[in-house]
Design a protein around this motif. Sequence first.
Motif, mmCIF file in Angstrom:
data_model
loop_
_atom_site.group_PDB
_atom_site.id
_atom_site.type_symbol
_atom_site.label_atom_id
_atom_site.label_comp_id
_atom_site.label_asym_id
_atom_site.label_seq_id
_atom_site.Cartn_x
_atom_site.Cartn_y
_atom_site.Cartn_z
ATOM 1 N N MET A 1 51.874 -36.536 56.396
ATOM 2 C CA MET A 1 53.017 -37.393 56.110
ATOM 3 C C MET A 1 54.266 -36.575 55.850
ATOM 4 O O MET A 1 55.354 -36.905 56.315
ATOM 5 C CB MET A 1 52.711 -38.285 54.899
ATOM 6 C CG MET A 1 51.735 -39.404 55.184
ATOM 7 S SD MET A 1 52.410 -40.685 56.282
ATOM 8 C CE MET A 1 53.564 -41.492 55.189
ATOM 9 N N PHE A 2 54.112 -35.491 55.099
ATOM 10 C CA PHE A 2 55.280 -34.660 54.806
ATOM 11 C C PHE A 2 55.878 -34.099 56.087
ATOM 12 O O PHE A 2 57.093 -33.989 56.223
ATOM 13 C CB PHE A 2 54.890 -33.513 53.872
ATOM 14 C CG PHE A 2 56.059 -32.639 53.489
ATOM 15 C CD1 PHE A 2 56.903 -33.006 52.453
ATOM 16 C CD2 PHE A 2 56.339 -31.470 54.180
ATOM 17 C CE1 PHE A 2 58.005 -32.224 52.114
ATOM 18 C CE2 PHE A 2 57.427 -30.682 53.852
ATOM 19 C CZ PHE A 2 58.264 -31.061 52.806
ATOM 20 N N ASP A 3 55.030 -33.736 57.020
ATOM 21 C CA ASP A 3 55.509 -33.126 58.259
ATOM 22 C C ASP A 3 56.112 -34.137 59.230
ATOM 23 O O ASP A 3 56.875 -33.747 60.128
ATOM 24 C CB ASP A 3 54.363 -32.393 58.971
ATOM 25 C CG ASP A 3 53.964 -31.117 58.252
ATOM 26 O OD1 ASP A 3 54.797 -30.564 57.512
ATOM 27 O OD2 ASP A 3 52.813 -30.680 58.426
ATOM 28 N N THR A 4 55.777 -35.394 59.088
ATOM 29 C CA THR A 4 56.150 -36.341 60.145
ATOM 30 C C THR A 4 57.081 -37.469 59.731
ATOM 31 O O THR A 4 57.745 -38.052 60.583
ATOM 32 C CB THR A 4 54.892 -36.981 60.761
ATOM 33 O OG1 THR A 4 54.166 -37.673 59.738
ATOM 34 C CG2 THR A 4 53.997 -35.930 61.387
ATOM 35 N N CYS A 5 57.138 -37.834 58.453
ATOM 36 C CA CYS A 5 57.986 -38.978 58.109
ATOM 37 C C CYS A 5 59.325 -38.523 57.538
ATOM 38 O O CYS A 5 59.424 -37.484 56.896
ATOM 39 C CB CYS A 5 57.276 -39.929 57.141
ATOM 40 S SG CYS A 5 56.930 -39.272 55.512
ATOM 41 N N ASN A 6 60.357 -39.317 57.782
ATOM 42 C CA ASN A 6 61.684 -38.974 57.298
ATOM 43 C C ASN A 6 62.462 -40.239 56.969
ATOM 44 O O ASN A 6 61.980 -41.356 57.143
ATOM 45 C CB ASN A 6 62.452 -38.126 58.324
ATOM 46 C CG ASN A 6 62.443 -38.743 59.717
ATOM 47 O OD1 ASN A 6 62.832 -39.888 59.900
ATOM 48 N ND2 ASN A 6 61.976 -37.987 60.705
ATOM 49 N N LEU A 191 48.557 -25.718 64.723
ATOM 50 C CA LEU A 191 48.336 -27.078 64.238
ATOM 51 C C LEU A 191 47.444 -27.045 62.998
ATOM 52 O O LEU A 191 46.569 -26.182 62.876
ATOM 53 C CB LEU A 191 47.682 -27.926 65.331
ATOM 54 C CG LEU A 191 48.594 -28.288 66.508
ATOM 55 C CD1 LEU A 191 47.778 -28.626 67.737
ATOM 56 C CD2 LEU A 191 49.510 -29.446 66.131
ATOM 57 N N SER A 192 47.664 -27.968 62.084
ATOM 58 C CA SER A 192 46.871 -28.027 60.862
ATOM 59 C C SER A 192 45.446 -28.461 61.183
ATOM 60 O O SER A 192 45.150 -28.958 62.276
ATOM 61 C CB SER A 192 47.501 -29.009 59.880
ATOM 62 O OG SER A 192 47.373 -30.335 60.373
ATOM 63 N N ARG A 237 60.423 -29.682 70.284
ATOM 64 C CA ARG A 237 60.235 -28.243 70.056
ATOM 65 C C ARG A 237 61.570 -27.542 69.900
ATOM 66 O O ARG A 237 61.750 -26.716 68.993
ATOM 67 C CB ARG A 237 59.463 -27.631 71.237
ATOM 68 C CG ARG A 237 59.123 -26.159 71.061
ATOM 69 C CD ARG A 237 58.774 -25.512 72.387
ATOM 70 N NE ARG A 237 59.943 -25.453 73.273
ATOM 71 C CZ ARG A 237 59.908 -24.971 74.513
ATOM 72 N NH1 ARG A 237 58.763 -24.526 75.016
ATOM 73 N NH2 ARG A 237 61.008 -24.946 75.259
ATOM 74 N N ASP A 238 62.519 -27.878 70.760
ATOM 75 C CA ASP A 238 63.817 -27.207 70.730
ATOM 76 C C ASP A 238 64.655 -27.619 69.527
ATOM 77 O O ASP A 238 65.605 -26.932 69.164
ATOM 78 C CB ASP A 238 64.579 -27.480 72.031
ATOM 79 C CG ASP A 238 63.918 -26.832 73.239
ATOM 80 O OD1 ASP A 238 63.073 -25.941 73.033
ATOM 81 O OD2 ASP A 238 64.230 -27.215 74.376
ATOM 82 N N SER A 243 54.710 -27.650 64.525
ATOM 83 C CA SER A 243 53.762 -28.283 65.455
ATOM 84 C C SER A 243 53.263 -29.638 64.961
ATOM 85 O O SER A 243 53.172 -30.595 65.738
ATOM 86 C CB SER A 243 52.575 -27.351 65.709
ATOM 87 O OG SER A 243 52.987 -26.221 66.433
ATOM 88 N N ASP A 244 52.908 -29.749 63.676
ATOM 89 C CA ASP A 244 52.435 -31.030 63.160
ATOM 90 C C ASP A 244 53.538 -32.089 63.200
ATOM 91 O O ASP A 244 53.263 -33.267 63.453
ATOM 92 C CB ASP A 244 51.927 -30.869 61.727
ATOM 93 C CG ASP A 244 50.480 -30.412 61.674
ATOM 94 O OD1 ASP A 244 50.025 -29.788 62.657
ATOM 95 O OD2 ASP A 244 49.814 -30.660 60.660
#
Length: 289
Positions: A1-6, A191-192, A237-238, A243-244
């Motif tokens: 969640m930390f890596d993907t939500c904003n 990746l995790s 990526r750019d 990665s996650d």
Amino acid sequence: MFDTCNQTRFEAWFSDLSACVWGNDFEPIKAGGQHGDKKSDGRRVSTETVFQCYAPDSPATFASKAVAKVQDSFPEVLTYWSNLSEWVFVHNNAEGITSSVSDALEKLREAYPNIKISSASRRFLKDELHDHLTLSQMLDVYPDARRDFSEVGMEHVRPLLKRIISEKTTIYDPNDFGDIPSEAKLDHNSLSEDAKFFLNFARQNIGIVDRFIGGMNNPENASIIQSELREKYLELRDFGYQSDEVLGKLVSFVRVEEEPKTTAAAYVILAYYFDACDIFENVPEDATC
């Protein structure tokens, strides 16, 4: 969640965690009326602590706008919370705050010596909130934990791939078939363990994607899907995402709605294109992807 939500999703996640751990001692604050959110995304009553979340969609945005977010809260926050004892700036920047944000916080400490002012990020969210969840709370906060890839069928995969075709935005090359994937590709992309688990578990159903592609009347559609996913991956990526984060945003790009089977179907699709070397990077010794 930390890596993907904003943005608002990050705020909602923080609020859910806090409400689970602190119960009635935590007051979530939602924007509304002439006072908006009262410069707060939540308040812990017993400690007179006000939390302000800032979770932009990229590290570059954090670097350019985080100071303004901090300054936007002070001194106005004091007009709503006259007994404020502590103010915490909760953010999603994995590398920590920038030096300019550090300077801004230090100036606030000098200007308001009676208020404890600090920043909080992944470690705070994990140690103080996430790790205190009960199993039932965890399943409530993280519905993806209920994901069952074994029930994903063509009826879940088909609408996602059809939507990518119908909403195509890139110019595709029908002669680009990708490279041979590497066995070490998961590790190479850092990746995790959770991400690896979901991709590996989703692989059991990638034959569904293969059957869909093989059964399409227009063979160009296969190139359209490949190109759309490849271009989206390169864009993320750019932007500098980890990665996650890239994987999470690709899941959001593919799925139509946040529903367990739809999310599982999105992972199946991404596992297929991960193996086809259309997304993420191959180990350099094997191939350039």
